[in-house]
Design a protein around this motif. Structure first.
Motif, PDB file in Angstrom:
ATOM      1  N   LEU A 105       0.832  -1.201   0.000  1.00  0.00           N
ATOM      2  CA  LEU A 105       0.000   0.000   0.000  1.00  0.00           C
ATOM      3  C   LEU A 105       0.870   1.256   0.000  1.00  0.00           C
ATOM      4  O   LEU A 105       1.840   1.356   0.754  1.00  0.00           O
ATOM      5  CB  LEU A 105      -0.918   0.008   1.234  1.00  0.00           C
ATOM      6  CG  LEU A 105      -1.849  -1.204   1.366  1.00  0.00           C
ATOM      7  CD1 LEU A 105      -2.702  -1.072   2.631  1.00  0.00           C
ATOM      8  CD2 LEU A 105      -2.749  -1.366   0.145  1.00  0.00           C
ATOM      9  N   PHE A 106       0.490   2.223  -0.855  1.00  0.00           N
ATOM     10  CA  PHE A 106       1.264   3.447  -1.024  1.00  0.00           C
ATOM     11  C   PHE A 106       0.374   4.655  -0.744  1.00  0.00           C
ATOM     12  O   PHE A 106      -0.734   4.753  -1.278  1.00  0.00           O
ATOM     13  CB  PHE A 106       1.825   3.498  -2.456  1.00  0.00           C
ATOM     14  CG  PHE A 106       2.503   4.794  -2.809  1.00  0.00           C
ATOM     15  CD1 PHE A 106       3.621   5.223  -2.102  1.00  0.00           C
ATOM     16  CD2 PHE A 106       2.032   5.589  -3.850  1.00  0.00           C
ATOM     17  CE1 PHE A 106       4.255   6.421  -2.425  1.00  0.00           C
ATOM     18  CE2 PHE A 106       2.653   6.789  -4.174  1.00  0.00           C
ATOM     19  CZ  PHE A 106       3.776   7.210  -3.465  1.00  0.00           C
ATOM     20  N   SER A 107       0.866   5.592   0.076  1.00  0.00           N
ATOM     21  CA  SER A 107       0.029   6.728   0.512  1.00  0.00           C
ATOM     22  C   SER A 107       0.236   8.021  -0.262  1.00  0.00           C
ATOM     23  O   SER A 107      -0.111   9.098   0.231  1.00  0.00           O
ATOM     24  CB  SER A 107       0.230   6.983   2.008  1.00  0.00           C
ATOM     25  OG  SER A 107      -0.510   6.055   2.751  1.00  0.00           O
ATOM     26  N   GLY A 108       0.797   7.956  -1.463  1.00  0.00           N
ATOM     27  CA  GLY A 108       0.788   9.138  -2.319  1.00  0.00           C
ATOM     28  C   GLY A 108       2.019  10.015  -2.286  1.00  0.00           C
ATOM     29  O   GLY A 108       2.863   9.897  -1.393  1.00  0.00           O
ATOM     30  N   ASP A 109       2.113  10.881  -3.289  1.00  0.00           N
ATOM     31  CA  ASP A 109       3.244  11.770  -3.597  1.00  0.00           C
ATOM     32  C   ASP A 109       4.382  10.992  -4.250  1.00  0.00           C
ATOM     33  O   ASP A 109       5.270  10.476  -3.568  1.00  0.00           O
ATOM     34  CB  ASP A 109       3.764  12.514  -2.363  1.00  0.00           C
ATOM     35  CG  ASP A 109       3.018  13.822  -2.150  1.00  0.00           C
ATOM     36  OD1 ASP A 109       2.052  14.074  -2.886  1.00  0.00           O
ATOM     37  OD2 ASP A 109       3.418  14.580  -1.253  1.00  0.00           O
ATOM     38  N   ALA A 110       4.349  10.941  -5.568  1.00  0.00           N
ATOM     39  CA  ALA A 110       5.403  10.255  -6.307  1.00  0.00           C
ATOM     40  C   ALA A 110       5.829  11.038  -7.550  1.00  0.00           C
ATOM     41  O   ALA A 110       6.996  11.044  -7.905  1.00  0.00           O
ATOM     42  CB  ALA A 110       4.932   8.862  -6.733  1.00  0.00           C
ATOM     43  N   ASN A 135      -0.230  -2.452  -4.749  1.00  0.00           N
ATOM     44  CA  ASN A 135      -1.573  -2.986  -4.978  1.00  0.00           C
ATOM     45  C   ASN A 135      -2.650  -1.907  -4.953  1.00  0.00           C
ATOM     46  O   ASN A 135      -3.588  -1.952  -5.740  1.00  0.00           O
ATOM     47  CB  ASN A 135      -1.904  -4.054  -3.931  1.00  0.00           C
ATOM     48  CG  ASN A 135      -0.972  -5.243  -4.029  1.00  0.00           C
ATOM     49  OD1 ASN A 135      -0.105  -5.441  -3.171  1.00  0.00           O
ATOM     50  ND2 ASN A 135      -1.101  -6.013  -5.101  1.00  0.00           N
ATOM     51  N   VAL A 136      -2.509  -0.957  -4.027  1.00  0.00           N
ATOM     52  CA  VAL A 136      -3.469   0.140  -3.929  1.00  0.00           C
ATOM     53  C   VAL A 136      -2.722   1.379  -3.464  1.00  0.00           C
ATOM     54  O   VAL A 136      -1.787   1.291  -2.663  1.00  0.00           O
ATOM     55  CB  VAL A 136      -4.589  -0.151  -2.891  1.00  0.00           C
ATOM     56  CG1 VAL A 136      -5.710   0.878  -3.025  1.00  0.00           C
ATOM     57  CG2 VAL A 136      -5.139  -1.543  -3.027  1.00  0.00           C
ATOM     58  N   SER A 137      -3.162   2.559  -3.945  1.00  0.00           N
ATOM     59  CA  SER A 137      -2.513   3.795  -3.526  1.00  0.00           C
ATOM     60  C   SER A 137      -3.541   4.881  -3.304  1.00  0.00           C
ATOM     61  O   SER A 137      -4.681   4.791  -3.757  1.00  0.00           O
ATOM     62  CB  SER A 137      -1.519   4.235  -4.595  1.00  0.00           C
ATOM     63  OG  SER A 137      -2.219   4.468  -5.794  1.00  0.00           O
ATOM     64  N   CYS A 138      -3.093   5.924  -2.591  1.00  0.00           N
ATOM     65  CA  CYS A 138      -3.932   7.103  -2.373  1.00  0.00           C
ATOM     66  C   CYS A 138      -3.274   8.272  -3.116  1.00  0.00           C
ATOM     67  O   CYS A 138      -2.052   8.382  -3.146  1.00  0.00           O
ATOM     68  CB  CYS A 138      -4.007   7.402  -0.873  1.00  0.00           C
ATOM     69  SG  CYS A 138      -4.886   8.927  -0.484  1.00  0.00           S
ATOM     70  N   LEU A 238     -10.174  -3.251   7.996  1.00  0.00           N
ATOM     71  CA  LEU A 238     -10.485  -1.963   7.370  1.00  0.00           C
ATOM     72  C   LEU A 238      -9.268  -1.034   7.429  1.00  0.00           C
ATOM     73  O   LEU A 238      -8.721  -0.783   8.499  1.00  0.00           O
ATOM     74  CB  LEU A 238     -11.684  -1.306   8.064  1.00  0.00           C
ATOM     75  CG  LEU A 238     -13.042  -1.603   7.421  1.00  0.00           C
ATOM     76  CD1 LEU A 238     -13.326  -3.102   7.441  1.00  0.00           C
ATOM     77  CD2 LEU A 238     -14.153  -0.839   8.102  1.00  0.00           C
ATOM     78  N   VAL A 239      -8.889  -0.526   6.255  1.00  0.00           N
ATOM     79  CA  VAL A 239      -7.696   0.315   6.159  1.00  0.00           C
ATOM     80  C   VAL A 239      -8.056   1.667   5.547  1.00  0.00           C
ATOM     81  O   VAL A 239      -8.701   1.729   4.494  1.00  0.00           O
ATOM     82  CB  VAL A 239      -6.624  -0.350   5.260  1.00  0.00           C
ATOM     83  CG1 VAL A 239      -5.361   0.519   5.196  1.00  0.00           C
ATOM     84  CG2 VAL A 239      -6.291  -1.760   5.746  1.00  0.00           C
ATOM     85  N   ALA A 240      -7.647   2.752   6.213  1.00  0.00           N
ATOM     86  CA  ALA A 240      -7.745   4.084   5.603  1.00  0.00           C
ATOM     87  C   ALA A 240      -6.360   4.432   5.065  1.00  0.00           C
ATOM     88  O   ALA A 240      -5.398   4.501   5.821  1.00  0.00           O
ATOM     89  CB  ALA A 240      -8.192   5.118   6.633  1.00  0.00           C
ATOM     90  N   LEU A 241      -6.275   4.597   3.772  1.00  0.00           N
ATOM     91  CA  LEU A 241      -5.023   4.970   3.122  1.00  0.00           C
ATOM     92  C   LEU A 241      -5.134   6.470   2.864  1.00  0.00           C
ATOM     93  O   LEU A 241      -6.017   6.902   2.122  1.00  0.00           O
ATOM     94  CB  LEU A 241      -4.901   4.182   1.814  1.00  0.00           C
ATOM     95  CG  LEU A 241      -3.525   4.036   1.168  1.00  0.00           C
ATOM     96  CD1 LEU A 241      -2.519   3.415   2.112  1.00  0.00           C
ATOM     97  CD2 LEU A 241      -3.637   3.194  -0.105  1.00  0.00           C
TER      98      LEU A 241
END
Ligand SMILES: [Zn+2]
Length: 655
Positions: A105-110, A135-138, A238-241
């Motif tokens: 999981l990736f939380s953004g800014d790239a 797999n999933v990012s914000c 449950l995950v908040a990204l």
């Protein structure tokens, strides 16, 4: 629809390692996580071998999550921990090889900021993130740095969905930027639900997109709805990204107890904590491929609630070997960056003076150009740019601007702060800026939104001529700076934190901090991209999503009118070039030379000039406008009788 088909595909749902979102039907309205549009349309594009569903322990179910955020430089850095995408990816692959089948999981800014991104607009991050196997990012704020179209183009090339559930597109009420809202998947026999959430603070500061196109919804409210929805779909974990500041992550953890995990970005420090009162786990994993979090989740046998959670921080230093496949991508883009140095990025009709003897001593047209574009992107009334930011120390001749010229001028990836300064504080800052004159100090200013006079014969701290400081918004009459009034002032983070003697800025209220602020070289790059778009689409109706577009469009409308006139004139066989240059001069004035049509080709280019923004009262005035004024004044003085005569005539006429 796509969702149904892909659901049918999902015989073994947990095998959808690289779930690729499809455009269009993967976007679920964030306000209501309705039955139909829930799961991102998943099209498994690879079927990696499945990991064992449970790992013994009498039927306990386990899951490993890898988390990271805010990555900028794919090449390793000079100091430990050196990071770098190749070492980082090696670590991820090591975990994967151990048989853990991690959820990444990736939380953004790239996509920005980095020197490479000013060349590539963030393109290098797509193959890197794909190689890591996200797999999933914000979505993070820096994804927007080169405009919405660029973001959507890059996101579409990623083998994973980008989520942002609480920002909608005005008009359609669909998630903004084609984002997904939630993601739900069986992973190692555990049903995982993820929602992407961002904060309002950074959304308001985006420089390269039109914020009025967005509807922001409170992250707690949307988080609560999403949690309820994910639970209704059977999600156990449950995950908040997220991409928001730590206090907001803590708020989310405290107010939405359904989230077991809050995995955040935007901050660059490493922090993990069980947040009171619900003891949900919040993790923010540092920055720039230097940190990786390994989070272990375990549901006890027969239980689908209250998972046991633990987190381990992995530091990516030079002891981690590099992954060869990722290293190849890094090398490829290092080479591309080199090649891109020869590309044309724009054109100037005026030579751009970046010599230290100019920028550190007096107003420069290059300084005016950079400061104007930057100020507009930052949404500020005033900009004070320390001239030490302009590094080329040469005059760039009129003509084509190459990428390498641009990088020579602005090689640093400088961040911006927007401060609330009183007029008096602005004057104190200007006093510091001219205090070292005539030494060629980098603190000497180049300004936008301002003009002032200084007297170098006065002692430092007393050089700004009282009553000479004016606010000069484009297309408005200059107005005297009010010492009491507060002005939005954009400065580099370097100045905002009090460097180069600008201590006064540390006393000003911070409206936009450095992480949320625009990136100086990116704003200039975006400006040239916009001119290119104008050139490509000239004559057609276009919509540029940018704050700077408004006044470029003004100039465009105006010059189109002139073009029509010119065509008429040409038909009458009049002197065409005269009218061309008249039009160019006109737009030069209106746009301060930021968007001017080329007299021969008609293409948009820049033509910044000296405008008397910074006047050293002990120097001979060289500015054309001033010269003319002076001449007029002299003429007035010399010809008082004639004026009287004129007046007499008019009096006679009246009689
Ligand atoms: Zn950020």
């Amino acid at each position: 629809m796509g969702c149904a088909a892909s659901s049918a595909n999902r015989v073994a749902p947990e095998s959808a390692i690289h779930a690729k979102p499809t455009a269009g039907d993967d976007v679920a309205p964030a306000k209501k996580f309705a039955e139909d549009d829930v799961e991102m349309a998943q099209e498994p594009v690879s079927s990696e071998p499945q990991a064992t569903l449970s790992t013994g322990d009498g039927g306990a179910r386990k899951l490993t999550i890898l988390h990271f955020n805010d990555v900028y430089n794919i090449e390793e850095q000079a100091r430990e921990p050196v990071g770098g995408a190749a070492r980082f990816c090696a670590k991820v692959k090591e975990v994967r090889k151990s048989g853990a089948n991690p959820l990444v999981l990736f939380s953004g800014d790239a996509y920005n900021p980095s020197l490479m991104s000013t060349m590539t607009l963030g393109k290098q991050m797509v193959p890197i993130l794909n190689e890591i196997g996200v797999n999933v990012s914000c979505i993070g704020n820096h994804e927007f740095d080169y405009g919405l179209d660029n973001l959507m183009k890059l996101n579409a090339q990623c083998n994973f969905p980008w989520l942002m559930a609480n920002v909608l597109e005005r008009g359609t009420d669909l998630p903004y930027a084609g984002a997904g809202t939630t993601w739900i998947e069986d992973w190692n026999g555990i049903k995982v639900g993820v929602v992407g959430l961002v904060e309002e603070e950074w959304l308001e500061t985006l420089g390269a997109v039109n914020v009025s196109d967005m509807i922001y919804k409170d992250f707690v409210e949307v988080g609560r709805e999403a949690a309820a929805y994910l639970k209704s779909k059977g999600a156990e974990l449950l995950v908040a990204l997220t991409h928001m500041r730590e206090p907001n992550d803590r708020k989310l953890a405290a107010e939405v107890p359904e989230f077991h995990l809050i995995l955040g970005g935007h901050d660059h420090h490493y922090v993990s904590a069980f947040v009171e009162p619900h003891n949900n786990l919040m993790v923010k994993s540092g920055t720039d491929f230097r940190d990786l979090s390994i989070i272990e989740v375990e549901f006890a046998a027969g239980s689908s609630t209250e998972p046991k959670l633990s987190v381990e921080r992995i530091i990516i230093d030079s002891s981690v070997p590099e992954d060869p496949a990722t290293k190849d991508i890094v090398n490829e883009y290092m080479k591309i960056m080199g090649d891109k140095m020869d590309e044309d990025i724009g054109e100037t009709l005026e030579p751009l003076d970046g010599r230290f003897q100019t920028v550190r001593n007096r107003e420069s047209n290059l300084g005016n150009f950079v400061a104007d574009v930057w100020r507009k992107a930052a949404g500020a009334q005033i900009t004070i740019l320390n001239s030490g930011s302009l590094r080329s120390d040469s005059i760039l001749p009129a003509g084509i601007i190459k990428a390498r010229d641009f990088v020579a001028i602005l090689p640093m990836v400088d961040t911006t702060m927007v401060l609330e300064c009183t007029g008096a504080q602005v004057v104190i800052a200007l006093e510091n800026a001219v205090s070292q004159w005539p030494k060629l100090e980098g603190r000497f200013p180049q300004v936008s939104g301002l003009k002032f006079k200084f007297d170098p014969l006065q002692p430092p701290g007393n050089r700004i001529v009282p009553g000479s400081v004016y606010l000069t918004e484009f297309e408005m009459e200059p107005e005297l700076l009010d010492m009491e009034r507060k002005y939005k002032t954009a400065v580099k983070e370097y100045l905002g934190t009090g460097k180069d003697g600008f201590n006064i800025f540390t006393e000003c209220k911070v409206l936009v901090d450095a992480e949320a602020g625009v990136i100086l070289p990116s704003t200039i790059k975006c400006h040239f991209i916009q001119l290119r778009v104008l050139n490509k689409w000239d004559g057609k109706k276009i919509w540029i999503r940018s704050l700077t577009s408004r006044w470029i469009k003004n100039a465009k409308t105006r010059s189109n009118v002139n073009l029509v006139d010119m065509e008429k004139d040409a038909a009458q066989d009049e002197n065409k070039s005269y009218h061309h240059s008249k039009s160019t001069m006109d737009t030069q004035e209106r746009t301060h030379g930021l968007a001017v049509t080329h007299p021969d080709t008609g293409l948009y280019c820049i033509a910044p000039k000296l405008e008397g923004r910074i006047i050293n009262i002990r120097e001979v005035v060289e500015d054309d406008e001033e010269k003319e004024k002076k001449k007029e004044e002299e003429e007035e003085e010399e010809e008082p009788e004639m004026q009287d005569g004129n007046d007499d005539t008019s009096l006679l006429d009246d009689l």
